[in-house]
Design an enzyme around this catalytic site. Structure first.
Site, PDB file in Angstrom:
ATOM      1  N   SER A 155       0.721  -1.260   0.038  1.00 29.61           N
ATOM      2  CA  SER A 155       0.048  -0.139   0.073  1.00 29.61           C
ATOM      3  C   SER A 155       0.866   1.249  -0.054  1.00 29.61           C
ATOM      4  O   SER A 155       0.214   2.508   0.082  1.00 29.61           O
ATOM      5  CB  SER A 155      -0.850  -0.039   1.222  1.00 29.61           C
ATOM      6  OG  SER A 155      -0.221  -0.082   2.407  1.00 29.61           O
ATOM      7  N   GLU A 156       2.138   1.334   0.014  1.00 34.49           N
ATOM      8  CA  GLU A 156       3.179   2.456   0.075  1.00 34.49           C
ATOM      9  C   GLU A 156       2.895   3.380  -0.891  1.00 34.49           C
ATOM     10  O   GLU A 156       2.728   4.641  -0.528  1.00 34.49           O
ATOM     11  CB  GLU A 156       4.400   1.814  -0.078  1.00 34.49           C
ATOM     12  CG  GLU A 156       5.148   0.983   1.048  1.00 34.49           C
ATOM     13  CD  GLU A 156       4.834  -0.502   0.851  1.00 34.49           C
ATOM     14  OE1 GLU A 156       5.609  -1.100   1.403  1.00 34.49           O
ATOM     15  OE2 GLU A 156       3.952  -0.875   0.074  1.00 34.49           O
ATOM     16  N   VAL A 157       2.367   3.183  -2.210  1.00 34.20           N
ATOM     17  CA  VAL A 157       2.251   4.249  -2.825  1.00 34.20           C
ATOM     18  C   VAL A 157       0.909   5.138  -2.702  1.00 34.20           C
ATOM     19  O   VAL A 157       0.630   6.326  -3.197  1.00 34.20           O
ATOM     20  CB  VAL A 157       1.985   3.882  -4.402  1.00 34.20           C
ATOM     21  CG1 VAL A 157       3.422   3.424  -5.064  1.00 34.20           C
ATOM     22  CG2 VAL A 157       0.881   2.627  -4.658  1.00 34.20           C
ATOM     23  N   ILE A 187       0.131   6.385  -0.145  1.00 36.06           N
ATOM     24  CA  ILE A 187       0.291   7.355   1.071  1.00 36.06           C
ATOM     25  C   ILE A 187       1.798   8.106   0.791  1.00 36.06           C
ATOM     26  O   ILE A 187       2.374   8.802   1.400  1.00 36.06           O
ATOM     27  CB  ILE A 187       0.745   6.968   2.461  1.00 36.06           C
ATOM     28  CG1 ILE A 187       1.891   5.695   2.699  1.00 36.06           C
ATOM     29  CG2 ILE A 187      -0.720   6.071   3.087  1.00 36.06           C
ATOM     30  CD1 ILE A 187       2.230   5.226   4.284  1.00 36.06           C
ATOM     31  N   PHE A 229       4.533   7.097  -0.364  1.00 36.86           N
ATOM     32  CA  PHE A 229       5.758   6.069   0.200  1.00 36.86           C
ATOM     33  C   PHE A 229       6.186   5.266  -1.165  1.00 36.86           C
ATOM     34  O   PHE A 229       5.651   5.167  -2.248  1.00 36.86           O
ATOM     35  CB  PHE A 229       5.692   5.324   1.216  1.00 36.86           C
ATOM     36  CG  PHE A 229       6.817   4.953   2.090  1.00 36.86           C
ATOM     37  CD1 PHE A 229       7.804   5.908   2.328  1.00 36.86           C
ATOM     38  CD2 PHE A 229       6.972   3.504   2.466  1.00 36.86           C
ATOM     39  CE1 PHE A 229       9.049   5.419   2.813  1.00 36.86           C
ATOM     40  CE2 PHE A 229       8.133   3.285   3.113  1.00 36.86           C
ATOM     41  CZ  PHE A 229       8.968   4.164   3.393  1.00 36.86           C
TER      42      PHE A 229
END
Length: 249
Positions: free
Chosen positions: A132-134, A136, A138
């Site tokens: 899920s990084e992208v 937020i 990240f």
């Protein structure tokens, strides 16, 4: 933060922060690395299982700690990244068989933690996987290296760029997950009880071989494997295993 159990030559490391969905925290990472070193040095342990307490396997980075990173200097952020990377590399390069018993959600760094294990057993209903990084702002930097090796660049692009969470069945279909079960710990223990009868030394050499040949061209890979064959035929495990096999005939 880490619960340790030993059962019939199988070590079980349980991420024990259920109230935080077993999120990765510097202290948890530190405890895991210390315990991994102990397990590696214990010749009585043949297989390692990593699982989570409660409803989640690992929800990624601890949100409270993640919020602190905003005030970190570049040097401090690099040190923090290195600590997690070292844990992942330690598991990826671990000489003994490592099974991830994914009992629930494995998100971002939690998905990365599962990906560095040799085999992944996922709960048929409750396990979910995603990077899920992208979402937020990240970047799934460290985890991407292991994901690409596990499922290939094309499917890795889909998961990393979409930030989408997938069900365990889909993770199995794309080759990220090896086994599905209603009771992941019981299944993992049964799997470990069968695999621990294999030569620990041979499995360790095979793990190292897979890691090293993946970046070689075919000729260099074959040359490398010829050398490994030569070495393996001089080991005590080979001689004992061959004699046992021949005596069964």
């Amino acid at each position: 933060m880490i619960k340790y159990t030993l059962k019939d030559e199988v070590a079980i490391l349980t991420l024990n922060r259920p109230e935080k969905r077993n999120a990765l925290h510097p202290e948890l990472v530190k405890q895991m690395k210390l315990k991994l070193s102990e397990i590696e040095d214990d010749n009585g342990i043949k297989v390692l299982i990593i699982t989570g307490e409660g409803k989640a396997f690992c929800a990624g980075a601890d949100l409270e700690y993640l919020n602190q990173l905003k005030d970190y200097s570049s040097v401090e952020n690099e040190v923090d990244s290195r600590e997690l990377a070292d844990l992942f590399l330690m598991i990826y390069n671990f000489p003994k068989l490592v099974i991830a018993a994914v009992n629930g959600a494995a998100i971002a760094g939690g998905c990365g933690l599962a990906s560095v294990c040799d085999l992944i057993v996922a709960d048929e209903v409750n396990a979910k996987f995603g990077y899920s990084e992208v979402k937020i702002g990240f970047i799934p930097a460290i985890v991407s290296t292991f994901l690409i090796r596990r499922i290939g660049e094309g499917m890795a692009r889909q998961l990393l760029l979409s930030g989408k969470t997938i069900e365990s069945k889909r993770a199995f279909e794309i080759g990220f997950v090896n086994y599905l079960s209603h009771n992941v710990l019981e299944f993992s223990l049964d799997l470990a009880s069968r695999l621990k009868n294999n030569s620990v030394e041979s499995m360790g050499m095979t793990k190292s071989m897979i890691k090293n040949i993946s970046g070689l061209d075919i000729e260099d890979a074959v040359d490398y494997c010829i050398g490994l064959n030569t070495i393996s035929r001089t080991t005590k495990d080979f001689n004992e295993g061959l004699n046992n096999f021949l005596n069964k005939k």
